[in-house]
Write an enzyme that holds these catalytic residues in place. Sequence first.
Site, short mmCIF file in Angstrom:
data_model
loop_
_atom_site.label_atom_id
_atom_site.label_comp_id
_atom_site.label_asym_id
_atom_site.label_seq_id
_atom_site.Cartn_x
_atom_site.Cartn_y
_atom_site.Cartn_z
N GLU A 60 -12.21 6.12 51.20
CA GLU A 60 -11.30 5.05 51.65
C GLU A 60 -12.01 3.87 52.30
O GLU A 60 -11.66 3.45 53.41
CB GLU A 60 -10.23 5.63 52.58
CG GLU A 60 -9.30 6.57 51.85
CD GLU A 60 -8.00 6.86 52.57
OE1 GLU A 60 -7.83 6.44 53.73
OE2 GLU A 60 -7.12 7.50 51.95
N GLU A 81 -6.95 12.99 47.27
CA GLU A 81 -5.99 13.25 48.35
C GLU A 81 -4.59 12.85 47.89
O GLU A 81 -4.43 11.86 47.19
CB GLU A 81 -6.31 12.44 49.63
CG GLU A 81 -7.53 12.91 50.37
CD GLU A 81 -7.79 12.14 51.65
OE1 GLU A 81 -6.82 11.72 52.32
OE2 GLU A 81 -8.98 11.94 51.98
C1 BGP Z 1 -6.52 9.41 54.51
C2 BGP Z 1 -7.83 9.95 54.98
C3 BGP Z 1 -7.82 11.33 55.51
C4 BGP Z 1 -6.51 11.78 56.11
C5 BGP Z 1 -5.28 11.26 55.40
C6 BGP Z 1 -4.01 11.43 56.17
O1 BGP Z 1 -6.41 8.08 54.90
O2 BGP Z 1 -8.82 9.90 53.97
O3 BGP Z 1 -8.93 11.47 56.34
O4 BGP Z 1 -6.49 11.70 57.48
O5 BGP Z 1 -5.39 9.92 55.05
O6 BGP Z 1 -3.92 10.48 57.18
P1 BGP Z 1 -3.32 10.80 58.60
O7 BGP Z 1 -4.16 11.92 59.12
O8 BGP Z 1 -3.45 9.58 59.41
O9 BGP Z 1 -1.92 11.19 58.38
#
Ligand code: BGP
Length: 459
Positions: free
Chosen positions: A159, A355
Amino acid sequence: MTNKFPKNFLWGASTSAYQVEGAWNEGGKGPSVQDVKEIPQGTTDFKVASDHFHRFEEDVILFKELGLKAYRFSISWSRVMPDGVVNPEGIAFYKKLIKLLCENEIQPVVTVFHFDLPLYISEKGGWENRETIQEFSRYCQVLFDHFAQDVPLWQTINEQNVMALAGSVIGTSQKSMKEKFQENHHMLVAQAMVTKIFHEGNYQGKIGPAPNIASVYPASNSPADQMAALNMSALRNWLFLDVAVFGKYNHNAWHILESIDAAPEVTREDEEILSQGTCDYIAFNYYNTMTVGSYFDKENKLDQQSGFGIPGFFQTMENKNLPLTEFGWPIDPEGFRFTLNDIYSRYRIPLLITENGIGANDTLTEEGLVHDQYRIDYLKEHIEQMALAIEDGVEVLGYCPWSAIDLVSTHEGMVKRYGFIYVNRTDEDLLNLARYKKDSFYWYQELISKNGAGESDEN
Ligand code: BGP
Protein backbone atom coordinates in the site's frame (compact mmCIF):
# COMPACT_ATOMS: atom_id res chain seq x y z
CA MET A 1 -21.83 -20.41 -8.42
CA THR A 2 -20.07 -22.40 -11.11
CA ASN A 3 -16.49 -23.28 -10.34
CA LYS A 4 -14.23 -21.00 -12.29
CA PHE A 5 -11.17 -21.36 -10.15
CA PRO A 6 -8.12 -22.97 -11.72
CA LYS A 7 -6.79 -26.13 -10.09
CA ASN A 8 -3.73 -24.46 -8.60
CA PHE A 9 -5.60 -21.37 -7.40
CA LEU A 10 -3.93 -19.95 -4.31
CA TRP A 11 -6.52 -19.87 -1.57
CA GLY A 12 -4.65 -17.98 1.09
CA ALA A 13 -4.81 -15.48 3.90
CA SER A 14 -2.72 -12.52 4.92
CA THR A 15 -0.98 -10.81 7.85
CA SER A 16 1.78 -8.25 8.34
CA ALA A 17 4.78 -8.45 10.65
CA TYR A 18 4.21 -5.53 13.01
CA GLN A 19 0.50 -6.28 13.37
CA VAL A 20 0.88 -9.97 14.23
CA GLU A 21 4.37 -10.82 15.48
CA GLY A 22 4.86 -8.90 18.72
CA ALA A 23 8.30 -9.56 20.28
CA TRP A 24 9.02 -5.99 19.23
CA ASN A 25 12.39 -5.88 21.00
CA GLU A 26 13.30 -9.58 21.09
CA GLY A 27 15.52 -11.74 18.92
CA GLY A 28 17.77 -8.80 18.05
CA LYS A 29 14.93 -6.79 16.50
CA GLY A 30 15.34 -3.03 16.40
CA PRO A 31 12.46 -0.56 16.69
CA SER A 32 10.42 0.43 13.63
CA VAL A 33 8.34 3.55 13.12
CA GLN A 34 5.32 1.53 14.20
CA ASP A 35 6.89 0.82 17.60
CA VAL A 36 7.31 4.49 18.42
CA LYS A 37 4.31 6.11 16.73
CA GLU A 38 1.62 7.82 18.75
CA ILE A 39 -1.07 5.21 19.37
CA PRO A 40 -4.68 6.45 19.14
CA GLN A 41 -6.27 6.64 22.58
CA GLY A 42 -7.97 3.46 23.76
CA THR A 43 -6.12 1.20 21.33
CA THR A 44 -3.19 -1.08 22.03
CA ASP A 45 0.36 -0.68 20.76
CA PHE A 46 2.16 -3.31 18.67
CA LYS A 47 4.53 -4.65 21.32
CA VAL A 48 2.86 -8.03 21.78
CA ALA A 49 0.30 -7.97 18.95
CA SER A 50 -0.90 -11.58 18.44
CA ASP A 51 2.35 -13.00 19.80
CA HIS A 52 2.87 -14.85 16.52
CA PHE A 53 6.65 -14.64 16.94
CA HIS A 54 6.39 -17.07 19.85
CA ARG A 55 3.38 -19.02 18.60
CA PHE A 56 4.04 -19.30 14.85
CA GLU A 57 4.25 -23.09 15.05
CA GLU A 58 0.79 -23.37 16.57
CA ASP A 59 -0.47 -20.81 14.04
CA VAL A 60 0.92 -22.63 11.00
CA ILE A 61 -0.72 -25.85 12.20
CA LEU A 62 -4.02 -23.95 12.32
CA PHE A 63 -3.39 -22.52 8.82
CA LYS A 64 -2.82 -26.08 7.62
CA GLU A 65 -6.08 -27.20 9.21
CA LEU A 66 -7.79 -24.24 7.56
CA GLY A 67 -6.51 -25.63 4.27
CA LEU A 68 -4.51 -22.60 3.17
CA LYS A 69 -2.56 -23.07 -0.05
CA ALA A 70 -0.73 -19.78 0.51
CA TYR A 71 0.15 -17.55 3.43
CA ARG A 72 0.92 -13.94 2.66
CA PHE A 73 2.96 -12.28 5.38
CA SER A 74 5.53 -9.53 5.61
CA ILE A 75 9.10 -9.66 6.78
CA SER A 76 10.07 -7.10 9.38
CA TRP A 77 12.96 -5.04 8.01
CA SER A 78 13.95 -4.03 11.54
CA ARG A 79 14.10 -7.70 12.59
CA VAL A 80 16.31 -8.69 9.69
CA MET A 81 18.53 -5.59 9.56
CA PRO A 82 17.88 -3.65 12.77
CA ASP A 83 20.75 -1.22 12.19
CA GLY A 84 21.81 -1.92 8.62
CA VAL A 85 23.67 -5.09 9.58
CA VAL A 86 22.12 -8.53 9.14
CA ASN A 87 20.68 -9.97 12.36
CA PRO A 88 21.17 -13.78 12.20
CA GLU A 89 18.33 -14.35 14.69
CA GLY A 90 15.96 -12.47 12.43
CA ILE A 91 16.97 -14.57 9.43
CA ALA A 92 16.62 -17.72 11.55
CA PHE A 93 13.06 -16.81 12.53
CA TYR A 94 11.87 -16.37 8.95
CA LYS A 95 13.82 -19.47 7.83
CA LYS A 96 11.90 -21.53 10.41
CA LEU A 97 8.58 -20.00 9.44
CA ILE A 98 9.12 -20.53 5.71
CA LYS A 99 10.37 -24.09 6.24
CA LEU A 100 7.34 -24.95 8.32
CA LEU A 101 4.99 -23.46 5.73
CA CYS A 102 6.67 -25.45 2.95
CA GLU A 103 6.53 -28.67 4.98
CA ASN A 104 2.80 -28.08 5.33
CA GLU A 105 2.41 -27.35 1.61
CA ILE A 106 1.49 -23.74 2.24
CA GLN A 107 3.14 -21.47 -0.30
CA PRO A 108 4.91 -18.51 1.33
CA VAL A 109 3.92 -15.18 -0.27
CA VAL A 110 6.20 -12.47 1.06
CA THR A 111 5.88 -8.70 1.27
CA VAL A 112 9.23 -7.15 2.03
CA PHE A 113 7.98 -3.85 3.44
CA HIS A 114 4.61 -3.29 5.11
CA PHE A 115 4.48 0.14 6.86
CA ASP A 116 7.31 -0.65 9.33
CA LEU A 117 10.37 1.34 8.34
CA PRO A 118 13.27 0.75 10.77
CA LEU A 119 13.52 3.67 13.15
CA TYR A 120 17.20 4.29 12.44
CA ILE A 121 16.35 4.86 8.76
CA SER A 122 13.46 7.12 9.64
CA GLU A 123 15.81 9.15 11.84
CA LYS A 124 18.09 9.65 8.85
CA GLY A 125 15.19 11.15 6.90
CA GLY A 126 13.34 7.97 5.90
CA TRP A 127 12.13 7.86 2.32
CA GLU A 128 12.84 11.54 1.87
CA ASN A 129 16.52 10.62 1.94
CA ARG A 130 17.65 9.08 -1.36
CA GLU A 131 20.07 6.84 0.54
CA THR A 132 17.07 4.84 1.74
CA ILE A 133 16.84 3.48 -1.81
CA GLN A 134 20.26 1.86 -1.34
CA GLU A 135 19.38 0.62 2.15
CA PHE A 136 16.22 -0.96 0.79
CA SER A 137 18.12 -2.60 -2.06
CA ARG A 138 20.66 -4.09 0.34
CA TYR A 139 17.88 -5.37 2.57
CA CYS A 140 16.02 -6.96 -0.36
CA GLN A 141 19.21 -8.54 -1.67
CA VAL A 142 19.63 -10.20 1.74
CA LEU A 143 16.06 -11.48 1.62
CA PHE A 144 16.37 -12.81 -1.94
CA ASP A 145 19.65 -14.55 -1.12
CA HIS A 146 18.24 -16.24 1.96
CA PHE A 147 14.68 -16.99 0.97
CA ALA A 148 14.09 -16.77 -2.78
CA GLN A 149 14.49 -20.51 -3.34
CA ASP A 150 11.41 -21.14 -1.18
CA VAL A 151 9.32 -18.05 -1.96
CA PRO A 152 7.72 -18.01 -5.41
CA LEU A 153 5.75 -14.77 -4.98
CA TRP A 154 7.21 -11.54 -3.68
CA GLN A 155 5.66 -8.14 -3.14
CA THR A 156 7.85 -5.07 -2.81
CA ILE A 157 5.86 -2.48 -0.86
CA ASN A 158 2.46 -2.80 0.76
CA GLU A 159 0.00 0.00 0.00
CA GLN A 160 2.51 2.57 -1.07
CA ASN A 161 -0.42 4.68 -2.28
CA VAL A 162 -1.99 4.66 1.18
CA MET A 163 1.33 5.70 2.71
CA ALA A 164 1.54 8.58 0.23
CA LEU A 165 -2.08 9.68 0.46
CA ALA A 166 -3.04 8.86 4.05
CA GLY A 167 0.28 8.44 5.86
CA SER A 168 -0.92 10.34 8.90
CA VAL A 169 -3.67 7.77 9.50
CA ILE A 170 -1.39 4.76 9.50
CA GLY A 171 1.42 6.56 11.31
CA THR A 172 3.98 6.65 8.53
CA SER A 173 4.08 10.35 7.59
CA GLN A 174 2.81 13.78 8.61
CA LYS A 175 4.36 15.72 5.76
CA SER A 176 3.18 18.10 3.03
CA MET A 177 2.03 16.77 -0.36
CA LYS A 178 5.28 17.97 -1.95
CA GLU A 179 7.40 16.09 0.58
CA LYS A 180 5.18 13.04 0.49
CA PHE A 181 5.36 12.72 -3.29
CA GLN A 182 9.12 13.14 -3.24
CA GLU A 183 9.28 10.30 -0.69
CA ASN A 184 6.84 8.40 -2.83
CA HIS A 185 9.07 8.86 -5.85
CA HIS A 186 12.04 7.47 -3.96
CA MET A 187 9.93 4.47 -3.01
CA LEU A 188 8.99 3.94 -6.64
CA VAL A 189 12.65 4.05 -7.63
CA ALA A 190 13.52 1.68 -4.76
CA GLN A 191 10.80 -0.70 -5.90
CA ALA A 192 12.09 -0.65 -9.48
CA MET A 193 15.64 -1.12 -8.26
CA VAL A 194 14.86 -4.26 -6.26
CA THR A 195 12.67 -5.60 -9.06
CA LYS A 196 15.67 -5.22 -11.34
CA ILE A 197 17.94 -6.91 -8.78
CA PHE A 198 15.45 -9.77 -8.51
CA HIS A 199 15.32 -10.25 -12.28
CA GLU A 200 19.05 -9.91 -12.82
CA GLY A 201 19.75 -12.35 -9.98
CA ASN A 202 17.71 -14.96 -11.85
CA TYR A 203 15.82 -15.85 -8.73
CA GLN A 204 12.91 -18.14 -9.32
CA GLY A 205 9.49 -16.65 -8.87
CA LYS A 206 7.68 -13.43 -9.52
CA ILE A 207 7.85 -9.97 -8.02
CA GLY A 208 5.28 -7.18 -8.02
CA PRO A 209 3.88 -4.19 -6.12
CA ALA A 210 1.01 -4.39 -3.60
CA PRO A 211 -0.98 -1.15 -3.67
CA ASN A 212 -4.52 -0.69 -2.37
CA ILE A 213 -6.66 -0.39 -5.48
CA ALA A 214 -10.18 0.97 -5.45
CA SER A 215 -12.03 1.68 -8.66
CA VAL A 216 -13.55 5.14 -8.59
CA TYR A 217 -17.19 5.81 -9.46
CA PRO A 218 -18.43 9.23 -10.58
CA ALA A 219 -21.07 10.58 -8.19
CA SER A 220 -23.42 11.31 -11.12
CA ASN A 221 -23.51 10.99 -14.88
CA SER A 222 -22.34 14.57 -15.35
CA PRO A 223 -19.22 14.83 -17.52
CA ALA A 224 -17.53 16.83 -14.75
CA ASP A 225 -18.01 13.95 -12.32
CA GLN A 226 -16.65 11.48 -14.90
CA MET A 227 -13.54 13.61 -15.14
CA ALA A 228 -13.30 13.76 -11.35
CA ALA A 229 -13.42 9.95 -11.21
CA LEU A 230 -10.77 9.69 -13.89
CA ASN A 231 -8.56 12.13 -11.97
CA MET A 232 -8.91 10.39 -8.66
CA SER A 233 -8.23 7.01 -10.15
CA ALA A 234 -5.15 8.39 -11.88
CA LEU A 235 -3.76 9.78 -8.63
CA ARG A 236 -4.86 7.00 -6.29
CA ASN A 237 -4.45 3.94 -8.49
CA TRP A 238 -2.76 4.35 -11.84
CA LEU A 239 0.13 6.52 -10.70
CA PHE A 240 1.41 3.53 -8.73
CA LEU A 241 0.56 0.80 -11.19
CA ASP A 242 1.70 2.66 -14.32
CA VAL A 243 5.14 3.10 -12.81
CA ALA A 244 5.25 -0.53 -11.64
CA VAL A 245 4.04 -1.99 -14.95
CA PHE A 246 5.05 0.53 -17.63
CA GLY A 247 8.01 2.15 -15.84
CA LYS A 248 6.61 5.67 -16.16
CA TYR A 249 4.28 8.07 -14.46
CA ASN A 250 0.63 8.29 -15.46
CA HIS A 251 0.08 11.54 -17.37
CA ASN A 252 -3.09 12.59 -15.53
CA ALA A 253 -1.55 11.91 -12.15
CA TRP A 254 1.54 13.86 -13.11
CA HIS A 255 -0.62 16.81 -14.18
CA ILE A 256 -2.42 16.81 -10.83
CA LEU A 257 0.89 16.69 -8.95
CA GLU A 258 2.21 19.62 -10.97
CA SER A 259 -0.96 21.60 -10.40
CA ILE A 260 -0.75 21.25 -6.63
CA ASP A 261 2.99 21.83 -6.59
CA ALA A 262 3.70 18.28 -5.49
CA ALA A 263 5.55 16.91 -8.53
CA PRO A 264 8.75 15.20 -7.40
CA GLU A 265 12.21 15.78 -8.76
CA VAL A 266 12.98 12.97 -11.17
CA THR A 267 16.52 12.46 -12.46
CA ARG A 268 17.52 10.85 -15.78
CA GLU A 269 18.94 7.96 -13.79
CA ASP A 270 15.63 7.53 -11.95
CA GLU A 271 13.80 7.35 -15.27
CA GLU A 272 16.15 4.66 -16.44
CA ILE A 273 15.73 2.58 -13.28
CA LEU A 274 11.94 2.91 -13.44
CA SER A 275 11.90 1.67 -17.01
CA GLN A 276 14.21 -1.26 -16.20
CA GLY A 277 12.47 -2.53 -13.05
CA THR A 278 8.97 -3.38 -14.16
CA CYS A 279 6.93 -6.02 -12.37
CA ASP A 280 5.85 -9.57 -13.27
CA TYR A 281 2.37 -9.46 -11.78
CA ILE A 282 0.17 -7.14 -9.73
CA ALA A 283 -0.71 -7.89 -6.14
CA PHE A 284 -3.33 -5.56 -4.70
CA ASN A 285 -5.50 -5.04 -1.65
CA TYR A 286 -9.19 -4.40 -2.16
CA TYR A 287 -11.53 -3.18 0.55
CA ASN A 288 -13.98 -0.95 -1.30
CA THR A 289 -14.57 1.38 -4.20
CA MET A 290 -14.48 5.18 -4.04
CA THR A 291 -17.06 7.65 -5.27
CA VAL A 292 -16.15 11.19 -6.22
CA GLY A 293 -17.69 14.40 -7.42
CA SER A 294 -16.05 17.32 -9.12
CA TYR A 295 -16.35 19.94 -6.45
CA PHE A 296 -14.46 20.72 -3.30
CA ASP A 297 -16.37 22.43 -0.55
CA LYS A 298 -16.08 20.68 2.75
CA GLU A 299 -13.72 19.38 5.39
CA ASN A 300 -12.90 15.74 4.84
CA LYS A 301 -12.80 13.04 7.45
CA LEU A 302 -9.53 11.37 6.60
CA ASP A 303 -9.20 7.61 6.75
CA GLN A 304 -7.21 5.33 4.49
CA GLN A 305 -10.39 4.13 2.77
CA SER A 306 -12.75 7.08 3.11
CA GLY A 307 -10.45 9.30 1.14
CA PHE A 308 -9.98 12.97 0.57
CA GLY A 309 -10.22 15.67 -2.07
CA ILE A 310 -7.98 17.79 -4.25
CA PRO A 311 -9.43 21.25 -4.99
CA GLY A 312 -10.33 21.56 -8.66
CA PHE A 313 -9.94 17.84 -9.33
CA PHE A 314 -12.18 15.66 -7.18
CA GLN A 315 -13.94 15.34 -3.88
CA THR A 316 -14.73 12.04 -2.14
CA MET A 317 -18.49 11.56 -1.79
CA GLU A 318 -20.69 9.13 0.05
CA ASN A 319 -22.18 6.36 -2.10
CA LYS A 320 -25.72 5.78 -0.86
CA ASN A 321 -25.95 2.48 -2.77
CA LEU A 322 -23.42 0.82 -0.54
CA PRO A 323 -23.90 -0.49 3.00
CA LEU A 324 -21.13 0.22 5.49
CA THR A 325 -19.19 -2.01 7.87
CA GLU A 326 -19.55 -1.18 11.55
CA PHE A 327 -16.31 0.78 11.12
CA GLY A 328 -17.73 2.87 8.28
CA TRP A 329 -16.07 1.32 5.23
CA PRO A 330 -18.35 0.76 2.22
CA ILE A 331 -19.08 -2.85 1.27
CA ASP A 332 -18.98 -3.34 -2.50
CA PRO A 333 -18.51 -6.90 -3.78
CA GLU A 334 -19.58 -5.94 -7.33
CA GLY A 335 -16.98 -3.22 -7.14
CA PHE A 336 -14.47 -6.01 -6.60
CA ARG A 337 -15.38 -7.56 -9.96
CA PHE A 338 -15.28 -4.10 -11.49
CA THR A 339 -11.86 -3.35 -9.96
CA LEU A 340 -10.41 -6.69 -11.09
CA ASN A 341 -11.56 -5.95 -14.64
CA ASP A 342 -10.46 -2.33 -14.43
CA ILE A 343 -6.90 -3.32 -13.50
CA TYR A 344 -6.64 -6.28 -15.84
CA SER A 345 -7.90 -4.44 -18.89
CA ARG A 346 -5.23 -1.76 -18.38
CA TYR A 347 -2.26 -3.99 -17.67
CA ARG A 348 -2.99 -7.55 -18.88
CA ILE A 349 -0.71 -9.29 -16.38
CA PRO A 350 -1.75 -11.74 -13.64
CA LEU A 351 -3.37 -10.42 -10.47
CA LEU A 352 -3.10 -11.62 -6.88
CA ILE A 353 -5.43 -10.35 -4.18
CA THR A 354 -3.30 -9.79 -1.10
CA GLU A 355 -6.00 -8.31 1.14
CA ASN A 356 -9.80 -8.15 1.33
CA GLY A 357 -11.95 -8.54 4.40
CA ILE A 358 -14.24 -7.07 7.00
CA GLY A 359 -13.15 -5.50 10.27
CA ALA A 360 -15.62 -6.27 13.07
CA ASN A 361 -15.85 -6.31 16.83
CA ASP A 362 -16.18 -10.10 17.21
CA THR A 363 -17.46 -11.72 20.39
CA LEU A 364 -16.05 -14.89 21.91
CA THR A 365 -18.84 -16.89 23.56
CA GLU A 366 -18.44 -18.79 26.82
CA GLU A 367 -18.21 -21.98 24.75
CA GLY A 368 -15.20 -20.57 22.90
CA LEU A 369 -17.08 -19.86 19.65
CA VAL A 370 -17.21 -16.81 17.42
CA HIS A 371 -20.35 -16.48 15.30
CA ASP A 372 -19.06 -14.18 12.56
CA GLN A 373 -21.74 -14.75 9.94
CA TYR A 374 -21.18 -11.15 8.71
CA ARG A 375 -17.60 -12.14 7.76
CA ILE A 376 -18.81 -15.26 5.95
CA ASP A 377 -21.36 -13.15 4.05
CA TYR A 378 -18.77 -10.53 3.16
CA LEU A 379 -16.17 -13.02 1.92
CA LYS A 380 -18.73 -15.17 0.11
CA GLU A 381 -20.06 -12.21 -1.84
CA HIS A 382 -16.57 -11.06 -2.77
CA ILE A 383 -15.50 -14.55 -3.82
CA GLU A 384 -18.62 -14.87 -6.00
CA GLN A 385 -17.73 -11.62 -7.73
CA MET A 386 -14.12 -12.74 -8.13
CA ALA A 387 -15.43 -15.91 -9.82
CA LEU A 388 -17.40 -13.71 -12.20
CA ALA A 389 -14.30 -11.65 -12.93
CA ILE A 390 -12.42 -14.85 -13.75
CA GLU A 391 -15.29 -15.76 -16.05
CA ASP A 392 -14.92 -12.30 -17.61
CA GLY A 393 -11.38 -13.34 -18.49
CA VAL A 394 -9.34 -11.79 -15.69
CA GLU A 395 -6.26 -13.83 -14.78
CA VAL A 396 -6.26 -14.24 -11.00
CA LEU A 397 -3.48 -16.19 -9.28
CA GLY A 398 -4.99 -16.30 -5.83
CA TYR A 399 -6.97 -14.72 -3.04
CA CYS A 400 -5.45 -13.91 0.35
CA PRO A 401 -8.08 -12.26 2.54
CA TRP A 402 -7.16 -10.12 5.51
CA SER A 403 -6.49 -11.71 7.86
CA ALA A 404 -5.35 -15.25 8.55
CA ILE A 405 -5.56 -14.63 12.28
CA ASP A 406 -6.69 -11.69 14.42
CA LEU A 407 -4.11 -8.96 14.66
CA VAL A 408 -3.84 -5.34 15.71
CA SER A 409 -5.59 -3.02 13.24
CA THR A 410 -3.41 -0.28 11.77
CA HIS A 411 -5.21 2.46 13.69
CA GLU A 412 -8.13 0.88 15.52
CA GLY A 413 -6.51 -1.65 17.82
CA MET A 414 -7.96 -5.05 18.75
CA VAL A 415 -11.62 -4.10 18.62
CA LYS A 416 -11.45 -4.22 14.85
CA ARG A 417 -10.78 -7.86 14.06
CA TYR A 418 -10.41 -9.50 10.66
CA GLY A 419 -9.14 -13.04 11.27
CA PHE A 420 -10.44 -16.55 10.70
CA ILE A 421 -8.82 -17.34 14.05
CA TYR A 422 -9.74 -15.40 17.18
CA VAL A 423 -6.91 -14.30 19.46
CA ASN A 424 -7.97 -14.00 23.07
CA ARG A 425 -6.78 -10.56 24.10
CA THR A 426 -8.23 -7.08 24.19
CA ASP A 427 -6.76 -3.60 23.81
CA GLU A 428 -6.36 -3.31 27.58
CA ASP A 429 -5.59 -6.88 28.60
CA LEU A 430 -3.37 -9.54 27.04
CA LEU A 431 -5.46 -12.32 28.68
CA ASN A 432 -4.04 -15.68 27.54
CA LEU A 433 -3.67 -14.98 23.79
CA ALA A 434 -5.27 -18.39 23.11
CA ARG A 435 -6.47 -19.17 19.59
CA TYR A 436 -10.11 -20.06 18.76
CA LYS A 437 -11.51 -21.04 15.38
CA LYS A 438 -14.32 -18.73 14.28
CA ASP A 439 -17.35 -19.88 12.27
CA SER A 440 -15.67 -18.28 9.24
CA PHE A 441 -12.71 -20.65 9.75
CA TYR A 442 -14.91 -23.70 9.12
CA TRP A 443 -16.68 -22.00 6.25
CA TYR A 444 -13.43 -21.03 4.48
CA GLN A 445 -12.01 -24.49 5.16
CA GLU A 446 -14.92 -26.05 3.32
CA LEU A 447 -14.76 -23.56 0.48
CA ILE A 448 -11.05 -24.25 -0.04
CA SER A 449 -11.61 -28.00 0.07
CA LYS A 450 -14.05 -27.57 -2.84
CA ASN A 451 -11.72 -25.18 -4.65
CA GLY A 452 -14.16 -22.31 -4.21
CA ALA A 453 -17.28 -24.07 -5.38
CA GLY A 454 -18.72 -23.19 -1.97
CA GLU A 455 -22.14 -23.99 -0.64
CA SER A 456 -24.05 -22.64 -3.59
CA ASP A 457 -22.83 -25.49 -5.81
CA GLU A 458 -24.82 -27.96 -3.74
CA ASN A 459 -27.98 -25.86 -3.88
C1 BGP B 1 -4.62 -2.22 4.88
C2 BGP B 1 -3.29 -2.61 5.44
C3 BGP B 1 -3.31 -3.61 6.52
C4 BGP B 1 -4.56 -3.63 7.37
C5 BGP B 1 -5.83 -3.37 6.60
C6 BGP B 1 -7.02 -3.07 7.46
O1 BGP B 1 -4.63 -0.84 4.64
O2 BGP B 1 -2.42 -3.10 4.44
O3 BGP B 1 -2.11 -3.47 7.24
O4 BGP B 1 -4.42 -2.95 8.55
O5 BGP B 1 -5.71 -2.33 5.68
O6 BGP B 1 -6.95 -1.76 7.95
P1 BGP B 1 -7.40 -1.38 9.40
O7 BGP B 1 -6.56 -2.23 10.29
O8 BGP B 1 -7.13 0.06 9.57
O9 BGP B 1 -8.83 -1.70 9.49
